[in-house]
Design a protein around this motif. Structure first.
Motif, PDB file in Angstrom:
ATOM      1  N   TYR A 265       0.813  -1.211   0.000  1.00  0.00           N
ATOM      2  CA  TYR A 265       0.000   0.000   0.000  1.00  0.00           C
ATOM      3  C   TYR A 265       0.850   1.267   0.000  1.00  0.00           C
ATOM      4  O   TYR A 265       0.518   2.250  -0.677  1.00  0.00           O
ATOM      5  CB  TYR A 265      -0.927  -0.005   1.224  1.00  0.00           C
ATOM      6  N   TYR A 266       1.960   1.224   0.741  1.00  0.00           N
ATOM      7  CA  TYR A 266       2.777   2.428   0.884  1.00  0.00           C
ATOM      8  C   TYR A 266       4.024   2.439  -0.008  1.00  0.00           C
ATOM      9  O   TYR A 266       4.842   3.350   0.081  1.00  0.00           O
ATOM     10  CB  TYR A 266       3.184   2.614   2.350  1.00  0.00           C
ATOM     11  N   SER A 267       4.152   1.444  -0.863  1.00  0.00           N
ATOM     12  CA  SER A 267       5.297   1.420  -1.778  1.00  0.00           C
ATOM     13  C   SER A 267       5.039   2.321  -2.981  1.00  0.00           C
ATOM     14  O   SER A 267       3.940   2.354  -3.531  1.00  0.00           O
ATOM     15  CB  SER A 267       5.548  -0.013  -2.261  1.00  0.00           C
TER      16      SER A 267
ATOM     17  N   VAL B 183     -10.033   4.046   1.636  1.00  0.00           N
ATOM     18  CA  VAL B 183      -9.764   3.572   2.998  1.00  0.00           C
ATOM     19  C   VAL B 183     -10.226   2.123   3.203  1.00  0.00           C
ATOM     20  O   VAL B 183      -9.830   1.476   4.181  1.00  0.00           O
ATOM     21  CB  VAL B 183     -10.455   4.470   4.049  1.00  0.00           C
ATOM     22  N   PHE B 184     -11.043   1.612   2.305  1.00  0.00           N
ATOM     23  CA  PHE B 184     -11.537   0.243   2.453  1.00  0.00           C
ATOM     24  C   PHE B 184     -10.563  -0.794   1.878  1.00  0.00           C
ATOM     25  O   PHE B 184     -10.793  -1.996   2.019  1.00  0.00           O
ATOM     26  CB  PHE B 184     -12.899   0.095   1.762  1.00  0.00           C
ATOM     27  N   TYR B 185      -9.490  -0.319   1.235  1.00  0.00           N
ATOM     28  CA  TYR B 185      -8.561  -1.249   0.593  1.00  0.00           C
ATOM     29  C   TYR B 185      -7.934  -2.209   1.606  1.00  0.00           C
ATOM     30  O   TYR B 185      -7.901  -3.432   1.394  1.00  0.00           O
ATOM     31  CB  TYR B 185      -7.451  -0.485  -0.139  1.00  0.00           C
TER      32      TYR B 185
ATOM     33  N   ASN C  16      -1.922  -0.039  -5.817  1.00  0.00           N
ATOM     34  CA  ASN C  16      -2.914  -0.595  -4.899  1.00  0.00           C
ATOM     35  C   ASN C  16      -4.340  -0.362  -5.397  1.00  0.00           C
ATOM     36  O   ASN C  16      -5.288  -0.418  -4.621  1.00  0.00           O
ATOM     37  CB  ASN C  16      -2.731  -0.045  -3.478  1.00  0.00           C
ATOM     38  N   HIS C  17      -4.458  -0.105  -6.697  1.00  0.00           N
ATOM     39  CA  HIS C  17      -5.779  -0.068  -7.296  1.00  0.00           C
ATOM     40  C   HIS C  17      -6.197  -1.505  -7.619  1.00  0.00           C
ATOM     41  O   HIS C  17      -5.351  -2.384  -7.780  1.00  0.00           O
ATOM     42  CB  HIS C  17      -5.793   0.779  -8.567  1.00  0.00           C
ATOM     43  N   VAL C  18      -7.485  -1.742  -7.696  1.00  0.00           N
ATOM     44  CA  VAL C  18      -8.000  -3.090  -7.929  1.00  0.00           C
ATOM     45  C   VAL C  18      -8.615  -3.171  -9.320  1.00  0.00           C
ATOM     46  O   VAL C  18      -9.452  -2.351  -9.689  1.00  0.00           O
ATOM     47  CB  VAL C  18      -9.040  -3.476  -6.859  1.00  0.00           C
TER      48      VAL C  18
END
Length: 316
Positions: A125-127, A147-149, A132-134
């Protein structure tokens, strides 16, 4: 080196590792205890060496270190596989070596799984180098979960890991189903031009093919929670890092049908006092109906292949 040779090397290393680990597991008396409430035909398997996941994990690690590009993606894949495998190893070790039947409690096991999942999610998530999109099948677009990821991916990983664990109930079932599932993800990684995940997937396929030589019916060794949790970690990490976790319920169709059968059975028995299946998970239901173990396994292989074909058509 060609991809076929890489798969072959991983297979050979597994075969060699099996010749080392199986006698070792026998010496330390790491024999499987068969549940008394399980199928009676399985009682002859009592004492078969378990913790055999060490065989394909050894092969997977060695082959990746030799032939794959070491970057954050590969580190996270290896971390997820081995960290979940370690949780399973601790549970196996307590149960079969220390002879304490309970092993880890459900709360301890779940807490460790959540911890491992959060480490993987945090780094992804923080890289700055990982998305981090789906990716949403059918509409074929990437969306942001905001925020739900984190809770969504946490649910996906823990659910997948435990689903693979539930599937590991017949000789060669979980290993063979996972080979097919990994084949699908290898194709996805190749089409997405993610060569690290592609190589990781085919290497694990080779390692599992070598392990399957010992694990096919009649099994000379079981993977144990060491192996099944590790495979769940690998499959879920691949799906998450490829940004296609939404395809897991289809691509891992056998895993999730097996888990659903347990959930249905428990809910039905607690609410109505009746069982829907002769026995759960689902593979035991078919055994109770008189199917030979090999027939159940090969039928589930075929079904998993169909699920993966459907997944491909949905995804691409």
């Amino acid at each position: 080196m060609s991809n076929i040779l890489i798969i072959f090397l991983a297979l050979v290393i597994s075969l060699i590792a099996g010749k080392f680990f199986i006698p070792l597991l026998r010496r330390i008396k790491a024999g499987q205890s068969i549940r008394e409430d399980g199928p009676k035909s399985h009682m002859i398997k009592t004492g078969t060496p378990t913790i055999g996941g060490l065989i394909f994990l050894t092969s997977m690690l060695i082959t990746n270190l030799i032939f794959n590009k070491i970057n954050l993606t590969l580190v996270l894949l290896i971390f997820a596989t081995f960290a979940f495998g370690l949780v399973g190893f601790i549970d196996d070790y307590i149960k079969v070596v220390k002879k304490r039947n309970l092993g880890l409690t459900a709360i301890q096991k779940l807490s460790l799984q959540i911890l491992v999942s959060l480490v993987l999610i945090f780094f992804q998530y923080y890289s700055s180098s990982l998305e981090n999109h789906v990716y949403v099948p059918i509409i074929k677009k990437f969306i942001s979960f905001g925020v739900f990821y984190i809770p969504f991916i946490l649910f996906v990983i823990v659910g997948t890991v435990n689903s693979v664990n539930i599937t590991d109930g017949l000789d060669g079932l979980s290993s063979g189903v996972t080979i097919i599932c990994l084949g699908f993800f290898a194709i996805c990684a190749y089409k997405f031009n993610n060569m690290e995940i592609f190589k990781f997937s085919i290497i694990l396929i080779g390692a599992l093919l070598g392990f399957l030589y010992f694990n096919k019916y009649p099994a000379k060794v079981f993977m144990g929670d060491t192996g099944s949790l590790a495979l769940g970690g690998a499959v879920s990490a691949i799906a998450v890092l490829l940004n296609i976790p939404l395809i897991l319920p289809v691509a891992g169709g056998i895993y999730f049908i097996e888990t659903l059968s347990v959930i249905i059975q428990v809910i039905s028995f607690k609410t109505r006092g009746k069982r829907v299946f002769l026995m759960s998970p689902l593979h035991h239901h078919f055994e109770q109906k008189g199917w030979k173990e090999q027939k159940v396994v090969w039928t589930f292989y075929l079904a998993e292949g169909i699920f993966c074909l459907i997944s491909y058509l949905i995804l691409f």
